[in-house]
Write a protein that holds these residues in place. Sequence first.
Motif, PDB file in Angstrom:
ATOM      1  N   ALA A 107       0.543  -0.809  -0.447  1.00  0.00           N
ATOM      2  CA  ALA A 107       0.477  -0.039   0.286  1.00  0.00           C
ATOM      3  C   ALA A 107       0.837   1.111   0.487  1.00  0.00           C
ATOM      4  O   ALA A 107       0.688   2.224   0.365  1.00  0.00           O
ATOM      5  CB  ALA A 107      -1.007   0.097   1.365  1.00  0.00           C
ATOM      6  N   ALA A 108       2.375   1.388  -0.495  1.00  0.00           N
ATOM      7  CA  ALA A 108       3.044   2.453  -0.453  1.00  0.00           C
ATOM      8  C   ALA A 108       2.817   3.400  -1.011  1.00  0.00           C
ATOM      9  O   ALA A 108       3.495   4.619  -1.119  1.00  0.00           O
ATOM     10  CB  ALA A 108       4.473   2.068  -0.030  1.00  0.00           C
ATOM     11  N   PHE A 109       2.096   3.352  -2.062  1.00  0.00           N
ATOM     12  CA  PHE A 109       1.941   4.196  -3.104  1.00  0.00           C
ATOM     13  C   PHE A 109       0.864   5.178  -2.894  1.00  0.00           C
ATOM     14  O   PHE A 109       1.237   5.055  -1.918  1.00  0.00           O
ATOM     15  CB  PHE A 109       1.675   3.864  -5.172  1.00  0.00           C
ATOM     16  CG  PHE A 109       0.621   2.513  -4.636  1.00  0.00           C
ATOM     17  CD1 PHE A 109      -0.824   2.668  -5.040  1.00  0.00           C
ATOM     18  CD2 PHE A 109       1.517   1.225  -5.191  1.00  0.00           C
ATOM     19  CE1 PHE A 109      -1.899   1.886  -5.143  1.00  0.00           C
ATOM     20  CE2 PHE A 109       0.029  -0.282  -5.262  1.00  0.00           C
ATOM     21  CZ  PHE A 109      -0.952   0.444  -4.593  1.00  0.00           C
ATOM     22  N   ALA A 110      -0.102   5.238  -3.412  1.00  0.00           N
ATOM     23  CA  ALA A 110      -0.801   6.863  -3.271  1.00  0.00           C
ATOM     24  C   ALA A 110      -2.296   5.744  -2.562  1.00  0.00           C
ATOM     25  O   ALA A 110      -3.548   7.232  -2.714  1.00  0.00           O
ATOM     26  CB  ALA A 110      -0.560   7.660  -4.864  1.00  0.00           C
ATOM     27  N   ILE A 111      -2.147   4.832  -2.082  1.00  0.00           N
ATOM     28  CA  ILE A 111      -4.005   4.621  -1.711  1.00  0.00           C
ATOM     29  C   ILE A 111      -3.703   5.673  -1.031  1.00  0.00           C
ATOM     30  O   ILE A 111      -5.203   5.297  -0.452  1.00  0.00           O
ATOM     31  CB  ILE A 111      -3.816   3.120  -1.851  1.00  0.00           C
ATOM     32  CG1 ILE A 111      -3.044   2.716  -0.572  1.00  0.00           C
ATOM     33  CG2 ILE A 111      -2.925   2.639  -3.057  1.00  0.00           C
ATOM     34  CD1 ILE A 111      -3.179   1.595   0.319  1.00  0.00           C
ATOM     35  N   ASP A 112      -3.743   5.474   0.041  1.00  0.00           N
ATOM     36  CA  ASP A 112      -4.065   6.559   1.389  1.00  0.00           C
ATOM     37  C   ASP A 112      -5.084   7.940   0.766  1.00  0.00           C
ATOM     38  O   ASP A 112      -5.730   8.241   1.518  1.00  0.00           O
ATOM     39  CB  ASP A 112      -2.532   7.031   2.017  1.00  0.00           C
ATOM     40  CG  ASP A 112      -2.392   6.263   3.190  1.00  0.00           C
ATOM     41  OD1 ASP A 112      -3.064   4.878   2.781  1.00  0.00           O
ATOM     42  OD2 ASP A 112      -1.409   5.775   3.627  1.00  0.00           O
ATOM     43  N   ASP A 113      -4.973   8.146  -0.280  1.00  0.00           N
ATOM     44  CA  ASP A 113      -5.014   9.495  -1.201  1.00  0.00           C
ATOM     45  C   ASP A 113      -6.697   9.132  -2.153  1.00  0.00           C
ATOM     46  O   ASP A 113      -7.119  10.113  -2.780  1.00  0.00           O
ATOM     47  CB  ASP A 113      -4.186  10.427  -1.826  1.00  0.00           C
ATOM     48  CG  ASP A 113      -3.097  11.034  -0.532  1.00  0.00           C
ATOM     49  OD1 ASP A 113      -3.680  11.527   0.790  1.00  0.00           O
ATOM     50  OD2 ASP A 113      -1.808  11.284  -1.077  1.00  0.00           O
ATOM     51  N   LEU A 114      -6.860   7.776  -2.102  1.00  0.00           N
ATOM     52  CA  LEU A 114      -7.973   7.536  -3.179  1.00  0.00           C
ATOM     53  C   LEU A 114      -9.530   7.825  -3.017  1.00  0.00           C
ATOM     54  O   LEU A 114      -9.085   8.096  -1.768  1.00  0.00           O
ATOM     55  CB  LEU A 114      -7.543   5.780  -2.841  1.00  0.00           C
ATOM     56  CG  LEU A 114      -6.584   5.581  -4.133  1.00  0.00           C
ATOM     57  CD1 LEU A 114      -7.204   4.358  -3.609  1.00  0.00           C
ATOM     58  CD2 LEU A 114      -6.634   5.461  -5.526  1.00  0.00           C
TER      59      LEU A 114
END
Lengths: 136, 136
Positions: A107-114
């Motif tokens: 989940a290191a990419f941008a999924i926190d901002d999805l």
Amino acid sequence: MARRSSRPRPAREPSEVVGPPNELGGLLADLRVAKGLSLRQVEEATDKAVSNAYLSQLEKGKIQKPSPHVLHSLAAVYVVPYEALMEKAGYLLPSEGNAGGRRRRLAAFAIDDLTAEEEEELLKYLAFLRSGKPSS
Amino acid sequence: MARRSSRPRPAREPSEVVGPPNELGGLLADLRVAKGLSLRQVEEATDKAVSNAYLSQLEKGKIQKPSPHVLHSLAAVYVVPYEALMEKAGYLLPSEGNAGGRRRRLAAFAIDDLTAEEEEELLKYLAFLRSGKPSS
DNA sequence: CTGCGTTGCTAAGAATAGCACGCAAAAAAA
DNA sequence: TTTTTTTGCGTGCTATTCTTAGCAACGCAG
């Protein structure tokens, strides 16, 4: 009634989330009395979301799995957190709401901002990618 | 890690608990296809907790209030956290599950099972999505 | 005492979640 | 092709939730 045509099945227990069976009713009754409210006052306080008759059945343990919607309304009237009632009803494990011990690195990419829309788009795209591959 | 603050926040009516009506069905279908599983394979994976027929109705939006028990089983099969399905089903407000303020922006659907190539493909697709779309 | 309102509670029903069964079409095998 | 398997989906059916009326018991004026 309850006449089974034939069930040779070993009556599998559905292996539920978890659940103390009857304690919810007593808890709800205690909460209401502690607030000094009558059944109809609670019905009124929930804006008719929970009828006094149904609340009575609930407190007397005649309902085993009340809907989360009902629990949410009651949690708002009595001040207790929604989670607590959900847990008492057997819908949540004692510390299930915030596991977080899993799923990390990828989940290191941008999924926190999805956004929700992006999430769905990604999911559909992944479904398309994998449409022919059973994993492993 | 740049923080995208430009999230289009959908307005919510303060009347009901929450109100995404039918989005759950499509999400469940996408999750299942993304895993490359059939209805019966999911039924098997849940240890018969969710029948294939019922899952079909669920995905087609014919069921309005699935039990949390069902959602829990499905969340275990697809790797998505239980909270996410509960929220999509309208049982939780978007930030209701964690009172501790720990913000776990999930959207980690099948990410645990992503291969390196799939991760890269998703990243590219996400970049494509965000390059071509103004914020609503 | 006789109304009058409120209390908790129940009876019967309407509404719906969920499942077993089975079917038509697609896919795969022959 | 034909046959078999697998797919998703529809059809009854049961179990349970939840609602609408209503009941019996209590207190309080008049």
